[in-house]
Scaffold this motif. Structure first.
Motif, PDB file in Angstrom:
ATOM      1  N   ALA A  93       0.829  -1.205   0.000  1.00  0.00           N
ATOM      2  CA  ALA A  93       0.000   0.000   0.000  1.00  0.00           C
ATOM      3  C   ALA A  93       0.866   1.259   0.000  1.00  0.00           C
ATOM      4  O   ALA A  93       0.521   2.255  -0.659  1.00  0.00           O
ATOM      5  N   GLY A 101       0.430   3.861  -3.194  1.00  0.00           N
ATOM      6  CA  GLY A 101      -0.245   5.124  -2.949  1.00  0.00           C
ATOM      7  C   GLY A 101      -1.724   4.927  -2.659  1.00  0.00           C
ATOM      8  O   GLY A 101      -2.278   3.839  -2.823  1.00  0.00           O
ATOM      9  N   ASP A 102      -2.388   6.019  -2.239  1.00  0.00           N
ATOM     10  CA  ASP A 102      -3.757   5.896  -1.742  1.00  0.00           C
ATOM     11  C   ASP A 102      -4.771   5.525  -2.812  1.00  0.00           C
ATOM     12  O   ASP A 102      -5.700   4.750  -2.556  1.00  0.00           O
ATOM     13  N   GLN A 103      -4.624   6.036  -4.025  1.00  0.00           N
ATOM     14  CA  GLN A 103      -5.626   5.756  -5.057  1.00  0.00           C
ATOM     15  C   GLN A 103      -5.613   4.293  -5.485  1.00  0.00           C
ATOM     16  O   GLN A 103      -6.659   3.637  -5.539  1.00  0.00           O
ATOM     17  N   THR A 106      -4.314   1.866  -3.822  1.00  0.00           N
ATOM     18  CA  THR A 106      -4.647   1.061  -2.642  1.00  0.00           C
ATOM     19  C   THR A 106      -6.155   0.944  -2.480  1.00  0.00           C
ATOM     20  O   THR A 106      -6.687  -0.154  -2.245  1.00  0.00           O
ATOM     21  N   ALA A 107      -6.854   2.057  -2.602  1.00  0.00           N
ATOM     22  CA  ALA A 107      -8.312   2.039  -2.447  1.00  0.00           C
ATOM     23  C   ALA A 107      -8.984   1.210  -3.530  1.00  0.00           C
ATOM     24  O   ALA A 107      -9.967   0.508  -3.273  1.00  0.00           O
ATOM     25  N   LEU A 165      -3.216   4.534   6.055  1.00  0.00           N
ATOM     26  CA  LEU A 165      -2.988   4.971   4.674  1.00  0.00           C
ATOM     27  C   LEU A 165      -4.287   5.271   3.945  1.00  0.00           C
ATOM     28  O   LEU A 165      -4.260   5.816   2.836  1.00  0.00           O
ATOM     29  N   LEU A 166      -5.418   4.927   4.538  1.00  0.00           N
ATOM     30  CA  LEU A 166      -6.716   5.145   3.902  1.00  0.00           C
ATOM     31  C   LEU A 166      -7.284   6.492   4.294  1.00  0.00           C
ATOM     32  O   LEU A 166      -6.927   7.070   5.328  1.00  0.00           O
ATOM     33  N   HIS A 167      -8.194   7.005   3.460  1.00  0.00           N
ATOM     34  CA  HIS A 167      -8.890   8.230   3.800  1.00  0.00           C
ATOM     35  C   HIS A 167      -9.807   7.987   4.992  1.00  0.00           C
ATOM     36  O   HIS A 167     -10.242   6.858   5.248  1.00  0.00           O
ATOM     37  N   ARG A 188     -11.598   4.631   6.259  1.00  0.00           N
ATOM     38  CA  ARG A 188     -11.062   4.050   7.480  1.00  0.00           C
ATOM     39  C   ARG A 188     -12.165   3.771   8.498  1.00  0.00           C
ATOM     40  O   ARG A 188     -12.139   2.777   9.208  1.00  0.00           O
TER      41      ARG A 188
END
Length: 277
Positions: A109, A113-115, A117-118, A149-151, A155
């Motif tokens: 993750a 990166g966040d995108q 990962t999501a 690491l999530l928004h 989360r």
């Protein structure tokens, strides 16, 4: 010749515009120029079931173990080269393969990166949460590392699932519950006072009454850190309610073990003395 093949692929404009390619074929035809393509193809072929029969029965596990390193080498811009392989490994019939991925999903993750990962890792992570305990322990040990690491909105969705970690395939697996208590201490920094009070507090109280002393001792620290966190929050009503519940549930318990629990919680950092002095 590998070099000429790479040169042909990178310079053939029809590769990305030819209408005869289906979207799936076009996506799979993409290559990278970080490492020799033949080397990457050899790595991706490790998920072929025939390789497990002819080369090594644990070749898929080796592939899963090396995947974060390969992803780091290729970079997130080339994740499309590994995505299908990762999903294949995540659904492998061998739990050892899935377990290997579960222990490293938080590292992947960070790389993606966040995108990405999501979009690509969260579904796999959710599947691991419902897997065998041997796989679930992998995501549990790094639960904080992954959730941070999530928004925030994403989360918070996992607050409803934390309770499920109290249930294991084997009730004697006390290390699972001890790890949960350790992770909850770290998770206190990721959630609001209301979330802590509504979702983490019931789990903490349940762990304080665990049959195994090692789990209870970690839980005492969890509750004391929870009191401290709520005390430092702007809304003081939560800490007052929590203190009253501790007194009612443990201090005035008709069992000596409950009253002892109250003393141990106070002993962890002399937290109650600090709050009332």
């Amino acid at each position: 010749n590998m070099d000429s093949t790479l040169h042909y692929i990178h310079n053939d404009s029809d590769l990305s515009t030819n209408s005869s390619f289906s979207p799936e074929e076009e996506r799979k035809s993409k290559v990278q120029d970080v490492v020799p393509q033949a080397l990457l193809d050899q790595y991706l072929s490790m998920t072929d079931p025939s390789r497990a029969q002819t080369v090594d029965t644990e070749i898929a596990k080796h592939c899963a173990y090396s995947l974060p390193g390969v992803a780091l080498t290729l970079g997130r811009q080339n994740w499309h080269c590994l995505k299908d392989t990762y999903e294949t490994l995540a659904s492998d019939m061998q739990w050892k393969v899935r377990r290997t991925l579960a222990f490293s999903i938080h590292e992947l993750a960070v790389i993606l990166g966040d995108q990405l990962t999501a979009g690509d890792l969260v579904p796999v992570f959710n599947g691991f949460l419902k897997d065998l305990d041997e796989v679930r322990i992998g995501v549990l040990k790094h639960l904080h590392d992954f959730l941070k690491l999530l928004h925030l909105d994403k989360r918070r969705e996992y607050l409803y699932q934390l309770q499920e970690f109290l249930v294991t395939d084997n009730s004697r697996n006390w290390r699972f519950r001890a790890e949960l208590a350790e992770q909850l201490i770290l998770l206190l920094d990721l959630y609001s006072a209301r979330d802590i009070y509504d979702y983490l507090r019931p789990i903490a109280f349940s762990l304080c009454a665990d049959k195994v002393s090692s789990v209870r001792w970690i839980s005492y620290k969890l509750v004391s850190e929870m009191v401290k966190k709520l005390y430092m929050a702007s809304t003081s009503t939560f800490v007052v309610d929590l203190m009253n519940e501790l007194v009612e549930k443990f201090c005035r318990c008709h069992k000596w073990s409950g009253r002892q629990t109250f003393v141990f919680i106070c002993q962890v950092k002399c937290l109650f003395v600090h709050l009332f002095c």
